[in-house]
Design an enzyme around this catalytic site. Sequence first.
Site, PDB file in Angstrom:
ATOM      1  CG  ASN A  58     -19.914 -20.774   0.398  1.00  0.00           C
ATOM      2  OD1 ASN A  58     -19.543 -20.010   1.190  1.00  0.00           O
ATOM      3  ND2 ASN A  58     -20.207 -22.008   0.933  1.00  0.00           N
ATOM      4  CG  ASP A  91      -8.694  -5.216  -6.028  1.00  0.00           C
ATOM      5  OD1 ASP A  91      -7.549  -6.147  -6.341  1.00  0.00           O
ATOM      6  OD2 ASP A  91      -8.463  -4.618  -5.091  1.00  0.00           O
ATOM      7  CB  ALA A 111     -12.509 -14.461  -2.855  1.00  0.00           C
ATOM      8  CG  ASP A 130     -13.930  -7.407  -0.353  1.00  0.00           C
ATOM      9  OD1 ASP A 130     -13.795  -7.034   1.039  1.00  0.00           O
ATOM     10  OD2 ASP A 130     -12.834  -6.958  -1.036  1.00  0.00           O
ATOM     11  CE1 TYR A 146      -3.921  -2.270   0.578  1.00  0.00           C
ATOM     12  CE2 TYR A 146      -2.491  -3.202   2.340  1.00  0.00           C
ATOM     13  CZ  TYR A 146      -3.587  -3.317   1.432  1.00  0.00           C
ATOM     14  OH  TYR A 146      -4.544  -4.315   1.395  1.00  0.00           O
ATOM     15  CE1 TYR A 147       5.168   2.400  -2.038  1.00  0.00           C
ATOM     16  CE2 TYR A 147       3.618   1.100  -2.996  1.00  0.00           C
ATOM     17  CZ  TYR A 147       5.299   1.286  -2.333  1.00  0.00           C
ATOM     18  OH  TYR A 147       6.197   0.341  -2.476  1.00  0.00           O
ATOM     19  NE  ARG A 148      -5.405   2.524   2.296  1.00  0.00           N
ATOM     20  CZ  ARG A 148      -5.782   1.190   2.378  1.00  0.00           C
ATOM     21  NH1 ARG A 148      -5.170   0.427   2.967  1.00  0.00           N
ATOM     22  NH2 ARG A 148      -6.959   0.756   1.964  1.00  0.00           N
ATOM     23  CE  LYS A 183     -15.771 -13.389   5.221  1.00  0.00           C
ATOM     24  NZ  LYS A 183     -15.522 -12.163   4.462  1.00  0.00           N
ATOM     25  CB  ALA A 215     -10.695 -24.934  -0.300  1.00  0.00           C
TER      26      ALA A 215
END
Length: 318
Positions: free
Chosen positions: A284, A296, A258, A260, A107-109, A228, A231
């Site tokens: 699922n 994303d 996934a 999200d 990240y570059y935040r 969650k 697999a």
Amino acid sequence: MSSPFKVLTIGDAMITLNPAVKGPLRYVTQFERKVGGAELNFAIGCARLGLGSKWISRLGEDEFGRVIYNFTRGEGVDVSGVEFVNGCPTSLNFKEINEDGSGKTYYYRYNSPILTMAPDMIHERLLEEVDLVHLTGVFLAIDPKNIEITKKIIEVAKRKNIPISFDPNIRLKLWSIEEARKAYNSIFPHVDILLTGLDEIRLISGMEAEDELAMFAREYGIKDLVIKDGANGSKLFRDGKWTRAESFLVTPIDTVGAGDGFDAGYVYGWLNGFSKERLLKFANGVGALVTTVSGDNEGLPYLNEVNAFIDDELIIER
């Protein structure tokens, strides 16, 4: 057909630079520009499923900010709660993808536009006609002030009897586990739906056995505790009972987003009154489809695609 329900979320968004090849980032010389962010992915996922979807955020008054804004609006997300900020560059992240589809994010935040938000900017009108508020730990982790902003949203939502879903979405590159636990413990008592990975809840609470997790849900008054587990599928604790659903067999290309997608699928099914079994199966399915596409949010499916996938319908391609 669009659903009559509307969800709201708040959080940062970034320009995501996806590598042209797999492997360590130091050897990658070309990238593809995409748009990402946990809450943004959720908002887009909900919109593609047919829910009304609203996203609150701040973007840099720059070209990358315009890219994110136009892309999100084009996906049908309500961006009336998004503002542009001068002097704060739009955030970036670089993805590293391994051969098995797993990866890391860098990240570059620094001086992110989202840092300009304050609790007094949260007004009741932002939550008008909203049926559910979705929050994540990513927004909480970016800045300590965001915890107070989140609590203000919760206060308004509770006053309006709007249910709240929460995904801890731990980012230990942004804060320590001790800081995360303290913030989460202040949020959990207000959460109706907790959507968490098994590894996450183990890290947060030290619990993983079903009887321990059931006790955790009762302690905080969480109506739906959703685990969650990739697999291994997912499971739901509601009304004193566990319900389980197996995962779908897919070949993952990129696992980012996934979770999200799963959240968006679960919220869609919950608002539309799905049975517990169908609810987990639907979520699922959304999560599985996300992993089959690089990016994303590129793999976030539309409603007809999810239904065809989980019900094993034949799709006529030509």
